[in-house]
Design an enzyme around this catalytic site. Structure first.
Site, PDB file in Angstrom:
ATOM      1  N   HIS A  53       6.311 -14.299   8.391  1.00 28.38           N
ATOM      2  CA  HIS A  53       5.679 -13.728   8.436  1.00 28.38           C
ATOM      3  C   HIS A  53       3.778 -13.555   7.531  1.00 28.38           C
ATOM      4  CE1 HIS A  53       2.358 -11.635  11.365  1.00 28.38           C
ATOM      5  NE2 HIS A  53       2.712 -11.366  10.608  1.00 28.38           N
ATOM      6  N   CYS A  58       4.557  -9.955  16.535  1.00 30.43           N
ATOM      7  CA  CYS A  58       3.668 -11.183  15.871  1.00 30.43           C
ATOM      8  C   CYS A  58       5.648 -11.774  15.205  1.00 30.43           C
ATOM      9  CB  CYS A  58       3.745 -10.086  13.608  1.00 30.43           C
ATOM     10  SG  CYS A  58       1.989  -9.121  13.750  1.00 30.43           S
ATOM     11  N   ASN A  87      -3.976 -12.582   8.983  1.00 31.58           N
ATOM     12  CA  ASN A  87      -2.404 -12.051  10.226  1.00 31.58           C
ATOM     13  C   ASN A  87      -3.348 -12.458  10.784  1.00 31.58           C
ATOM     14  OD1 ASN A  87      -0.323 -11.424  11.315  1.00 31.58           O
ATOM     15  ND2 ASN A  87      -0.798  -9.151  10.857  1.00 31.58           N
TER      16      ASN A  87
HETATM   17  O1  UT7 Z   1       1.530  -7.737  11.375  1.00 31.52           O
HETATM   18  C1  UT7 Z   1       2.806  -6.699  11.700  1.00 31.52           C
HETATM   19  C2  UT7 Z   1       2.776  -5.823  10.677  1.00 31.52           C
HETATM   20  N1  UT7 Z   1       1.702  -5.575  10.406  1.00 31.52           N
HETATM   21  C3  UT7 Z   1       1.847  -5.149   8.849  1.00 31.52           C
HETATM   22  O2  UT7 Z   1       3.857  -5.205   8.713  1.00 31.52           O
HETATM   23  C4  UT7 Z   1       0.718  -4.945   8.108  1.00 31.52           C
HETATM   24  C5  UT7 Z   1       1.668  -3.281   7.238  1.00 31.52           C
HETATM   25  N2  UT7 Z   1       0.954  -1.836   6.468  1.00 31.52           N
HETATM   26  C6  UT7 Z   1       0.062  -3.100   6.140  1.00 31.52           C
HETATM   27  O3  UT7 Z   1       0.134  -3.623   5.034  1.00 31.52           O
HETATM   28  C7  UT7 Z   1      -0.691  -1.803   5.048  1.00 31.52           C
HETATM   29  O4  UT7 Z   1      -0.272  -0.685   5.526  1.00 31.52           O
HETATM   30  C8  UT7 Z   1      -2.009  -1.848   5.274  1.00 31.52           C
HETATM   31  C9  UT7 Z   1      -3.013  -3.206   4.726  1.00 31.52           C
HETATM   32  C10 UT7 Z   1      -2.464  -1.957   6.356  1.00 31.52           C
HETATM   33  C11 UT7 Z   1      -2.702  -0.856   4.295  1.00 31.52           C
HETATM   34  O5  UT7 Z   1      -2.529  -0.322   3.105  1.00 31.52           O
HETATM   35  P1  UT7 Z   1      -1.928   0.220   2.500  1.00 31.52           P
HETATM   36  O6  UT7 Z   1      -1.939   0.584   0.930  1.00 31.52           O
HETATM   37  O7  UT7 Z   1      -0.817   1.716   3.167  1.00 31.52           O
HETATM   38  O8  UT7 Z   1      -3.575   1.257   2.401  1.00 31.52           O
HETATM   39  P2  UT7 Z   1      -3.147   3.100   3.283  1.00 31.52           P
HETATM   40  O9  UT7 Z   1      -2.915   3.079   5.072  1.00 31.52           O
HETATM   41  O10 UT7 Z   1      -2.066   3.861   2.742  1.00 31.52           O
HETATM   42  O11 UT7 Z   1      -4.719   3.802   2.714  1.00 31.52           O
HETATM   43  C12 UT7 Z   1      -4.530   3.917   1.499  1.00 31.52           C
HETATM   44  C13 UT7 Z   1      -6.224   4.817   1.141  1.00 31.52           C
HETATM   45  C14 UT7 Z   1      -6.520   5.512   1.959  1.00 31.52           C
HETATM   46  O12 UT7 Z   1      -7.992   6.252   1.467  1.00 31.52           O
HETATM   47  P3  UT7 Z   1      -6.986   8.073   0.830  1.00 31.52           P
HETATM   48  O13 UT7 Z   1      -6.188   8.621   2.229  1.00 31.52           O
HETATM   49  O14 UT7 Z   1      -5.298   7.107  -0.100  1.00 31.52           O
HETATM   50  O15 UT7 Z   1      -8.001   8.604   0.542  1.00 31.52           O
HETATM   51  C15 UT7 Z   1      -7.518   5.017   3.275  1.00 31.52           C
HETATM   52  O16 UT7 Z   1      -8.258   5.476   3.710  1.00 31.52           O
HETATM   53  O17 UT7 Z   1      -6.871   3.459   1.156  1.00 31.52           O
HETATM   54  C16 UT7 Z   1      -8.159   3.947   2.428  1.00 31.52           C
HETATM   55  N3  UT7 Z   1      -8.293   2.716   3.209  1.00 31.52           N
HETATM   56  C17 UT7 Z   1      -8.961   1.741   2.710  1.00 31.52           C
HETATM   57  N4  UT7 Z   1      -9.836   1.956   1.923  1.00 31.52           N
HETATM   58  C18 UT7 Z   1     -11.057   0.324   1.676  1.00 31.52           C
HETATM   59  C19 UT7 Z   1      -7.818   2.076   4.425  1.00 31.52           C
HETATM   60  N5  UT7 Z   1      -8.513   0.607   5.148  1.00 31.52           N
HETATM   61  C20 UT7 Z   1      -9.028   0.787   3.895  1.00 31.52           C
HETATM   62  C21 UT7 Z   1     -10.087  -0.278   4.078  1.00 31.52           C
HETATM   63  N6  UT7 Z   1     -10.819  -0.566   2.707  1.00 31.52           N
HETATM   64  N7  UT7 Z   1     -10.288  -1.295   4.555  1.00 31.52           N
END
Ligand code: UT7
Length: 328
Positions: A255, A115, A285
């Site tokens: 980004h 990225c 992204n």
């Molecule tokens: O571009 C290069 C670098 N990349 C980034 O900068 C991305 C950085 N990361 C992020 O943007 C975020 O971490 C994500 C958007 C990928 C995920 O968001 P988050 O708030 O960190 O969610 P999480 O992974 O902590 O998941 C929270 C909950 C989980 O459920 P539990 O364990 O709390 O019950 C996941 O299983 O949300 C669940 N979950 C989803 N639910 C619905 C994860 N993905 C999804 C989904 N739809 N697509």
């Protein structure tokens, strides 16, 4: 002291026509529109149709940049491209784009920095212009993320999209152009964001073909923490180095990985929302393409002399920031 800077003198972006909406994804994985918007800010993204390649988009960008600038592709000296989704392992996408756009007097290469690809490549192109060796260098950021995404993995498939943007760099003697940059790398981050299979360490074989390791893996929460800290940190660092306050900065071009990371960066810089380029809701992204796609969409609002800060964070880990003054 060298008083020639490398300045952006034209910009163009291309995205595929096909839209992949949050609603479409609801039918593919266990997710929903509300979750995606609240956690990322993304409403839809573009993905290529079968047969449409990164070098096709790149060649369109080069041709359009030349048209805007009133020059022939034959006048282009170099084409550099930041990407992790080149058409092939080789030849490079730069090589193919030179050929497909008619820039047959140019040479170039691909830069792999995920990225941060556009920022790394922009600073690379800057060196060739500032040295005086080359006059017209096109710098592209492009990725066809749909080619390496597992559309059964809700952790990654909701985030990424395809796109391509590029700029022309030329010498400037008015004090505009690229003023400063801070680039960082930490390969220790590779466990958290990678595409494991397909390189020489883990080639694709008949035994592992189809394995989930063929696709992008991301430990979202960990990457999020690193991204918030480092993207905001590097943007603050470049402001401090150049004695800039929030009032001095006209635009932040971040980004587009996650709206919450963008907001954190803008806050740290002391910027109001109107000064931040955000189009993540439309394109998601697009990895290397996010920053040039923003510049393309905001081009008409930019004024000569505007202070612009670019900032990115991505797989590697790689991250960085560029301070430039808009030149037209
Ligand atoms: O571009 C290069 C670098 N990349 C980034 O900068 C991305 C950085 N990361 C992020 O943007 C975020 O971490 C994500 C958007 C990928 C995920 O968001 P988050 O708030 O960190 O969610 P999480 O992974 O902590 O998941 C929270 C909950 C989980 O459920 P539990 O364990 O709390 O019950 C996941 O299983 O949300 C669940 N979950 C989803 N639910 C619905 C994860 N993905 C999804 C989904 N739809 N697509």
């Amino acid at each position: 002291m060298n008083n020639i800077t490398a300045a952006i003198t034209a910009v163009h972006g291309e995205v595929p026509n096909k839209v992949l909406s949050n609603k479409d994804l609801e039918n593919m994985v266990d997710t929903n529109d509300e979750w995606i918007i609240s956690r990322t800010g993304i409403k839809e993204r573009r993905i290529v149709e079968k047969g449409e390649t990164l070098s096709d988009l790149g060649a369109k960008v080069v041709k359009e940049i030349c048209k805007k600038r009133g020059i022939s592709p034959l006048e282009i000296d170099m084409i550099l491209i930041g990407t992790v989704t080149s058409d092939h392992r080789f030849p490079s996408s730069s090589n193919l784009i030179c050929y497909k756009s008619g820039a047959t007097n140019a040479w170039g290469f691909d830069v792999s920095a995920a990225c941060s690809g556009f920022i790394y490549t922009l600073v690379t192109g800057q060196q060739f212009v500032e040295s005086g060796r080359y006059k017209k260098v096109i710098v592209i950021g492009a990725d066809i993320m749909s080619s390496i995404i597992n559309y059964e993995d809700r952790n990654t498939c909701i985030i990424f999209g395809d796109g391509c943007g590029g700029v022309l760099l030329e010498a400037n003697d008015e004090g505009n152009g690229i003023i400063d940059s801070v680039l960082k790398a930490d390969g220790g981050g590779k466990e958290f964001l990678n595409q494991k299979l397909g390189g020489s360490a883990f080639p694709i074989t008949k035994d592992n073909v189809g394995h989930s390791d063929m696709y992008v893996y991301q430990e979202g929460r960990t990457v999020f923490k690193f991204a918030v800290t480092n993207m905001a940190g590097v943007a603050a660092e470049i402001m401090e180095r150049n004695n800039l306050t929030g009032d001095d900065v006209n635009w932040l071009v971040p980004h587009q990985a996650n709206l919450r990371i963008i907001d954190a960066t803008a806050n740290r810089m002391g910027l109001t929302k109107e000064k931040v380029m955000i189009n993540i809701e439309k394109y998601g992204n697009t990895t290397s393409a996010t920053i040039p796609l923003c510049l393309w969409e905001w081009e008409k609002k930019l004024k000569k002399g505007d202070n612009i800060v670019l900032a990115a964070f991505g797989g590697g880990f790689t991250w960085g920031s560029v301070f430039l003054k808009w030149a037209y």
